[in-house]
Design an enzyme around this catalytic site. Structure first.
Site, PDB file in Angstrom:
ATOM      1  N   ASP A   1       1.900   5.901   1.958  1.00 37.37           N
ATOM      2  CA  ASP A   1       0.904   4.447   2.801  1.00 37.37           C
ATOM      3  C   ASP A   1      -0.631   5.607   2.318  1.00 37.37           C
ATOM      4  OD1 ASP A   1      -0.488   3.352   3.641  1.00 37.37           O
ATOM      5  OD2 ASP A   1       0.981   2.734   5.360  1.00 37.37           O
TER       6      ASP A   1
ATOM      7  N   LYS B   1       4.692   1.817  15.663  1.00 39.68           N
ATOM      8  CA  LYS B   1       3.038   2.362  16.919  1.00 39.68           C
ATOM      9  C   LYS B   1       3.807   2.864  18.087  1.00 39.68           C
ATOM     10  CE  LYS B   1       1.155   1.051  12.974  1.00 39.68           C
ATOM     11  NZ  LYS B   1       0.956   0.167  12.717  1.00 39.68           N
TER      12      LYS B   1
ATOM     13  N   ASP C   1       0.512  -1.154   0.303  1.00 39.68           N
ATOM     14  CA  ASP C   1      -0.049  -0.433  -0.209  1.00 39.68           C
ATOM     15  C   ASP C   1       0.733   1.507   0.262  1.00 39.68           C
ATOM     16  OD1 ASP C   1       0.904  -0.204   2.491  1.00 39.68           O
ATOM     17  OD2 ASP C   1      -1.184   0.230   3.817  1.00 39.68           O
TER      18      ASP C   1
HETATM   19  N1  GDD Z   1      -0.511 -11.767   3.305  1.00 32.61           N
HETATM   20  C1  GDD Z   1      -0.336 -10.524   4.599  1.00 32.61           C
HETATM   21  N2  GDD Z   1      -0.632 -11.443   5.557  1.00 32.61           N
HETATM   22  N3  GDD Z   1      -0.411  -9.330   4.375  1.00 32.61           N
HETATM   23  C2  GDD Z   1      -0.242  -8.742   4.896  1.00 32.61           C
HETATM   24  C3  GDD Z   1      -1.096  -9.296   6.477  1.00 32.61           C
HETATM   25  C4  GDD Z   1      -1.170 -10.522   6.579  1.00 32.61           C
HETATM   26  O1  GDD Z   1      -1.212 -11.479   7.716  1.00 32.61           O
HETATM   27  N4  GDD Z   1      -1.286  -8.122   7.380  1.00 32.61           N
HETATM   28  C5  GDD Z   1      -0.784  -7.462   6.751  1.00 32.61           C
HETATM   29  N5  GDD Z   1      -0.534  -7.345   5.481  1.00 32.61           N
HETATM   30  C6  GDD Z   1       0.308  -6.205   4.316  1.00 32.61           C
HETATM   31  C7  GDD Z   1      -1.227  -5.255   3.940  1.00 32.61           C
HETATM   32  O2  GDD Z   1      -1.970  -5.583   2.964  1.00 32.61           O
HETATM   33  C8  GDD Z   1      -0.425  -4.319   3.978  1.00 32.61           C
HETATM   34  O3  GDD Z   1       0.167  -4.296   2.162  1.00 32.61           O
HETATM   35  C9  GDD Z   1       1.450  -4.530   4.502  1.00 32.61           C
HETATM   36  O4  GDD Z   1       1.064  -5.987   4.811  1.00 32.61           O
HETATM   37  C10 GDD Z   1       1.114  -3.662   5.935  1.00 32.61           C
HETATM   38  O5  GDD Z   1       0.187  -3.502   6.481  1.00 32.61           O
HETATM   39  P1  GDD Z   1      -0.446  -1.990   7.194  1.00 32.61           P
HETATM   40  O6  GDD Z   1      -1.657  -3.141   7.757  1.00 32.61           O
HETATM   41  O7  GDD Z   1      -1.061  -1.401   5.952  1.00 32.61           O
HETATM   42  O8  GDD Z   1       0.028  -1.721   8.601  1.00 32.61           O
HETATM   43  P2  GDD Z   1       0.752  -0.248   8.243  1.00 32.61           P
HETATM   44  O9  GDD Z   1       0.620   0.901   7.419  1.00 32.61           O
HETATM   45  O10 GDD Z   1      -0.018   0.464   9.395  1.00 32.61           O
HETATM   46  O11 GDD Z   1       2.260  -0.084   9.195  1.00 32.61           O
HETATM   47  C11 GDD Z   1       2.948  -1.110   8.456  1.00 32.61           C
HETATM   48  O12 GDD Z   1       3.707  -0.235   7.278  1.00 32.61           O
HETATM   49  C12 GDD Z   1       4.406   1.185   7.968  1.00 32.61           C
HETATM   50  C13 GDD Z   1       4.532   1.789   5.984  1.00 32.61           C
HETATM   51  O13 GDD Z   1       3.306   3.000   5.504  1.00 32.61           O
HETATM   52  C14 GDD Z   1       4.385  -0.965   9.024  1.00 32.61           C
HETATM   53  O14 GDD Z   1       5.491  -2.154   7.544  1.00 32.61           O
HETATM   54  C15 GDD Z   1       4.619  -0.059   9.514  1.00 32.61           C
HETATM   55  O15 GDD Z   1       6.154  -0.688  10.296  1.00 32.61           O
HETATM   56  C16 GDD Z   1       5.537   0.508   8.318  1.00 32.61           C
HETATM   57  O16 GDD Z   1       6.236   2.327   9.169  1.00 32.61           O
HETATM   58 MG    MG Z   2      -0.274   0.589   5.406  1.00 31.93          MG
END
Ligand code: GDD
Ligand code: MG
Length: 360
Positions: free
Chosen positions: A217, A157, A106
């Site tokens: 993001d 977080k 994303d």
């Molecule tokens: N296959 C799979 N299985 N993908 C997953 C799963 C899972 O169980 N859980 C999450 N994802 C994928 C989501 O679809 C997304 O593309 C990505 O992993 C990150 O998940 P988000 O839910 O978007 O996390 P976030 O935005 O709160 O935080 C993450 O991204 C940040 C940067 O945007 C973390 O990686 C943070 O450390 C990072 O700063």
């Molecule tokens: Mg994200």
């Protein structure tokens, strides 16, 4: 080269847009977000891509197929229940060789993956994490590095008291295969709370690759909207109108506007950019649209005013409606004549707002 894109999340923060559409299929400038991402990866030689899916996988598979239309090879792995970001990679360990590129699915960015890889080798890193500066690290993974770029702390977080830097995990990693040994098989496990903090504790060589390039993001409506504004106001965006045939001569289009195929723009309509209008939309007489994102086949009646809102596929807004800043309307919604939706309202798919007859 091979790359893994993690696209298993439910996209809860983007609801109602993601109720029926997985986050990677949400359109950005009238194309699924994931198309942009695949283009970026393949421009750096990553053209053998594994997508790890969980939520609404069919939507993604049926659009992208084997990837040949997009110049890449795509393999799909569907998780029965979410395995977490690291568990998803462990699950396909047998398919991987060094180096392993992993991407959150994303993130819109122009990150230089080629330079990131050469730095990874130069430092002899076990893991390289791309870093980007942000104003609010508390909603991301905070990454503290020393002078040589070696990661000292990784806090997912963090609370504000734990914030020591504005650099965060940009969601792109290069891993050496051996670190997968630390991920338990067949269980839920994440990079952010499990693997990275664990590797740091063991003193493994985890490095950051900081970059000031464009990064966002798209996981919240505000940021999804901001991406469009940035892309369209950023200078690179030129002629976005794909089909001028059905624009009435008295309609006015000002500023950057992306208009899809088979749209009908009625008399006296005023569209102000940055605005995106998807394929098959119909805007009736005298309506005013400013800074909105319309997906496909949206029908806007007469004298409707739309401001900085997002409207998903097949939704109908009746005559005289007003939809204000930050409102998000899901798919197949019917908004009766004269409805006024104030700021920040979210309407779930299939909803009917009041019974007044709609006539166009
Ligand atoms: N296959 C799979 N299985 N993908 C997953 C799963 C899972 O169980 N859980 C999450 N994802 C994928 C989501 O679809 C997304 O593309 C990505 O992993 C990150 O998940 P988000 O839910 O978007 O996390 P976030 O935005 O709160 O935080 C993450 O991204 C940040 C940067 O945007 C973390 O990686 C943070 O450390 C990072 O700063
Ligand atoms: Mg994200």
């Amino acid at each position: 080269m091979k790359g893994i894109i993690l696209v298993g999340g439910e996209g809860t923060r983007l609801r109602p847009l993601t109720c029926n559409t997985p986050k990677p299929m949400v359109p950005v400038l009238n194309r699924p977000f994931l198309e942009h991402m695949i283009e970026h990866l393949s421009s750096h030689g990553i053209d053998d891509i594994i997508l790890t899916l969980c939520y609404l996988p069919d939507h993604i598979q049926s659009h992208f197929g084997d990837g040949s239309k997009f110049g890449v090879k795509l393999t799909y792995i569907v998780e029965e229940s979410p395995l977490g970001t690291a568990g998803a990679v462990k699950n396909i360990e047998d398919m991987l060789d060094d180096p392993i590129f992993v991407f959150n699915g994303d993130i819109f960015t122009e990150l230089d993956l080629t330079e990131m890889l050469s730095l990874h080798y130069k430092r002899g890193a076990k893991v390289t994490i791309a870093l980007t500066p942000v104003n609010d690290p508390t909603i991301y993974g905070l990454v503290e590095t020393d002078r040589d770029g070696r990661v000292r702390r990784f806090i997912e977080k963090p609370s504000w008291d734990a914030v020591t830097t504005n650099m965060i995990n940009a969601g792109s990693y290069i891993l050496e295969r051996e670190v997968l040994e630390y991920i338990p098989p067949s269980s839920y496990f994440t990079f952010e709370r499990g693997l990275f903090p664990g590797l740091l504790k063991m003193g493994e060589a985890v490095y950051g690759y900081p970059s000031n390039t464009y990064w966002i993001d798209i996981g919240t409506p505000e940021r999804y909207m901001k991406l469009h504004h940035d892309l369209m106001l950023g200078g690179a965006f030129r002629e976005g109108v794909r089909d001028k045939l059905n624009i009435h001569p008295t309609a006015e289009i000002n500023g950057p506007v992306a208009l899809g195929k088979d749209c009908v723009i009625g008399p006296g309509v005023l569209i102000m950019g940055p605005t995106v209008i998807g394929d098959g939309c119909r805007i009736e007489e005298g309506s005013v649209i400013e800074g909105a994102i319309l997906w496909r086949n949206v029908h806007i009646g007469n004298r409707v005013v739309l401001k900085n809102c997002i409207i998903a596929d097949n939704t109908i807004a009746g005559d005289g409606c007003g939809i204000d800043d930050g409102s998000i309307i899901g798919e197949n919604v019917i908004i009766g004549n004269g409805n006024k939706l104030a700021r920040g309202i979210r309407v779930w798919p299939e909803k009917r707002l009041e019974a007044e007859t709609i006539s166009f």
